[in-house]
Enzyme design. Structure first.
Site, PDB file in Angstrom:
ATOM      1  N   ARG A 192       8.471  21.822  33.729  1.00  0.00           N
ATOM      2  CA  ARG A 192       7.451  21.768  34.774  1.00  0.00           C
ATOM      3  C   ARG A 192       6.097  22.321  34.352  1.00  0.00           C
ATOM      4  O   ARG A 192       6.017  23.261  33.557  1.00  0.00           O
ATOM      5  CB  ARG A 192       7.945  22.525  36.007  1.00  0.00           C
ATOM      6  CG  ARG A 192       9.119  21.836  36.686  1.00  0.00           C
ATOM      7  CD  ARG A 192       9.742  22.701  37.766  1.00  0.00           C
ATOM      8  NE  ARG A 192      10.770  21.948  38.495  1.00  0.00           N
ATOM      9  CZ  ARG A 192      12.034  21.859  38.098  1.00  0.00           C
ATOM     10  NH1 ARG A 192      12.435  22.457  36.985  1.00  0.00           N
ATOM     11  NH2 ARG A 192      12.904  21.148  38.809  1.00  0.00           N
ATOM     12  N   HIS A 215       8.726  16.901  33.614  1.00  0.00           N
ATOM     13  CA  HIS A 215       9.080  16.013  32.498  1.00  0.00           C
ATOM     14  C   HIS A 215       8.003  14.953  32.255  1.00  0.00           C
ATOM     15  O   HIS A 215       8.295  13.804  31.917  1.00  0.00           O
ATOM     16  CB  HIS A 215      10.444  15.365  32.717  1.00  0.00           C
ATOM     17  CG  HIS A 215      11.583  16.339  32.759  1.00  0.00           C
ATOM     18  ND1 HIS A 215      11.634  17.463  31.969  1.00  0.00           N
ATOM     19  CD2 HIS A 215      12.725  16.356  33.510  1.00  0.00           C
ATOM     20  CE1 HIS A 215      12.750  18.131  32.213  1.00  0.00           C
ATOM     21  NE2 HIS A 215      13.434  17.481  33.152  1.00  0.00           N
ATOM     22  N   HIS A 238      17.904  16.045  27.079  1.00  0.00           N
ATOM     23  CA  HIS A 238      18.391  16.400  28.415  1.00  0.00           C
ATOM     24  C   HIS A 238      19.827  15.920  28.622  1.00  0.00           C
ATOM     25  O   HIS A 238      20.172  15.414  29.698  1.00  0.00           O
ATOM     26  CB  HIS A 238      17.462  15.800  29.472  1.00  0.00           C
ATOM     27  CG  HIS A 238      17.443  16.542  30.780  1.00  0.00           C
ATOM     28  ND1 HIS A 238      18.578  16.736  31.535  1.00  0.00           N
ATOM     29  CD2 HIS A 238      16.427  17.129  31.459  1.00  0.00           C
ATOM     30  CE1 HIS A 238      18.251  17.396  32.634  1.00  0.00           C
ATOM     31  NE2 HIS A 238      16.956  17.662  32.611  1.00  0.00           N
ATOM     32  N   ASP A 248      19.260  27.067  36.861  1.00  0.00           N
ATOM     33  CA  ASP A 248      18.257  26.082  36.443  1.00  0.00           C
ATOM     34  C   ASP A 248      17.047  26.879  35.994  1.00  0.00           C
ATOM     35  O   ASP A 248      15.982  26.843  36.611  1.00  0.00           O
ATOM     36  CB  ASP A 248      17.905  25.133  37.588  1.00  0.00           C
ATOM     37  CG  ASP A 248      16.982  23.988  37.152  1.00  0.00           C
ATOM     38  OD1 ASP A 248      16.811  23.800  35.921  1.00  0.00           O
ATOM     39  OD2 ASP A 248      16.413  23.305  38.024  1.00  0.00           O
ATOM     40  N   GLU A 299      18.622  22.715  27.474  1.00  0.00           N
ATOM     41  CA  GLU A 299      17.367  22.058  27.092  1.00  0.00           C
ATOM     42  C   GLU A 299      16.508  23.054  26.306  1.00  0.00           C
ATOM     43  O   GLU A 299      15.902  23.951  26.881  1.00  0.00           O
ATOM     44  CB  GLU A 299      16.625  21.578  28.327  1.00  0.00           C
ATOM     45  CG  GLU A 299      17.426  20.663  29.235  1.00  0.00           C
ATOM     46  CD  GLU A 299      16.867  20.639  30.642  1.00  0.00           C
ATOM     47  OE1 GLU A 299      15.692  20.251  30.827  1.00  0.00           O
ATOM     48  OE2 GLU A 299      17.596  21.034  31.578  1.00  0.00           O
TER      49      GLU A 299
END
Length: 348
Positions: A82, A107, A178, A250, A313
């Site tokens: 982000r 992304h 990803h 996350d 990631e």
């Protein structure tokens, strides 16, 4: 499909043909990758009984990847994760980006690298290099560049990813893969029983929109502490603000590799006997526990539910361009962007 040869993988909505390629090593491990998005589609790894199981989420053809919004197996660029307020400033010039995640950029916006057809530049039995031309102004970013990603499946059962580019102007470069991993098999339910170890003493807390605040916070005494290894499900629903905001894990962890290629994480399946080690030279890793999957239709008629996979990631920290205390994601004109990540598979 014979080893290394191409087969059809459907068409994009604008009528371009997509293809699937097979990489295989001497132990029988197989990776299927597509020129649609330079995407990892299938990854067959030996379990404790010597059976090969597919450990990544995916779709049956290019139309699935074009339709889906989870980024299964995607090569993400120019910037993964982000950027707050969908805006960057480089050399005093402000550039507006797509607001595709509330008021933020995720992304790189709507024109994703992973929804484009890449060129196959080099292909061997166990490796393939995909290339993509990204012109000046692409996705709103300054500078033109040719980006390459190479998948190499070596005989140590390691899937190596190598990213390369050289911009003709200062720009942001922060690429990642990803892939959604379920080490019991892509069709085997949740990953809450997977034991994860993260070699990180700190993480970057984020606000309710998943934009980092700029704080680097110790994991000590928090549900974010994976230094000794624990099951994903052990504290995923703890009453802890970062977990409430993210709907689970996350978040970006602050790695201790000091820019050197090193082991940064490990995931151990609870049933298959498969362990995956994660290596990178990048400063951060986003562990995402598929909190927002909602019975997504996938390969072979499988429906992927919430928390049915875990992503690792590797990256520069999210929104790093707006935080001077974060490692910088800006790649200067004529400077080579050159970074590596690897996923190594072991079995009990």
């Amino acid at each position: 499909m014979e080893n290394g040869l191409v087969t059809g993988f459907g068409q994009s909505k604008d009528g371009k043909d997509a293809h699937l390629y097979l990489l295989e090593n001497s132990t029988g491990m197989k990776a299927y990758v597509s020129d649609f998005g330079a995407t990892l589609v299938r990854l067959f790894v030996p379990d404790k009984d010597g059976r090969f199981i597919d450990v990544v989420h995916g779709y049956d053809d290019a139309s699935g990847y074009e339709r889906g919004d989870g980024g299964f197996g995607a090569t993400v660029g120019r910037n993964a994760n982000r950027i707050g307020k969908a805006q960057i400033e480089i050399n005093g010039v402000t550039y507006g980006l797509d607001k595709n995640d509330g008021g933020n950029n995720l992304h790189s916006g709507y024109d994703y690298y992973h929804k484009r057809i890449w060129n196959v530049e080099k292909q061997e039995k166990n490796s393939i290099t995909f290339g993509l031309n990204s012109p000046d102004g692409d996705q709103g970013y300054p500078g033109a560049l040719d980006v390459r990603v190479t998948y190499l499946l070596d005989d140590e059962n390691t899937l190596n990813l190598h990213y390369e580019a050289m911009p003709d102007a200062d720009t942001i470069l922060n690429m990642t893969n990803h892939s959604y991993f379920n080490l019991n098999g892509h069709d085997s339910g949740t990953v809450l029983g997977h034991k994860v170890t993260l070699y990180a003493d700190a993480f970057t807390p984020a606000d309710a929109e998943s934009i980092p605040t700029g704080e680097i916070r110790s994991v000590e005494g928090t549900p974010m502490d994976f230094r000794q290894g624990k099951e994903i499900g052990q504290e995923i629903d703890a009453d802890y603000e970062p977990l409430r905001f993210g709907g689970g894990y996350d978040h970006n962890w602050v790695l201790k590799n000091n820019g050197k290629f090193a082991k940064v994480a490990e995931a151990e399946a609870d049933r298959s006997g498969i362990t995956m080690e994660v290596y990178t030279d990048l400063p951060g890793v986003q562990m995402y526990t598929a909190n927002f999957l909602d019975n997504e239709p996938g390969k072979g008629g499988v429906s992927y539910a919430k928390r049915s996979a875990v992503c690792f990631e590797t990256q520069y920290y999210p929104d790093a361009v707006h935080h001077e205390n974060f490692p910088g994601p800006i790649c200067r004109k004529g400077e080579k962007y050159d970074t590596r990540t690897a996923y190594r598979f072991l079995r009990a």
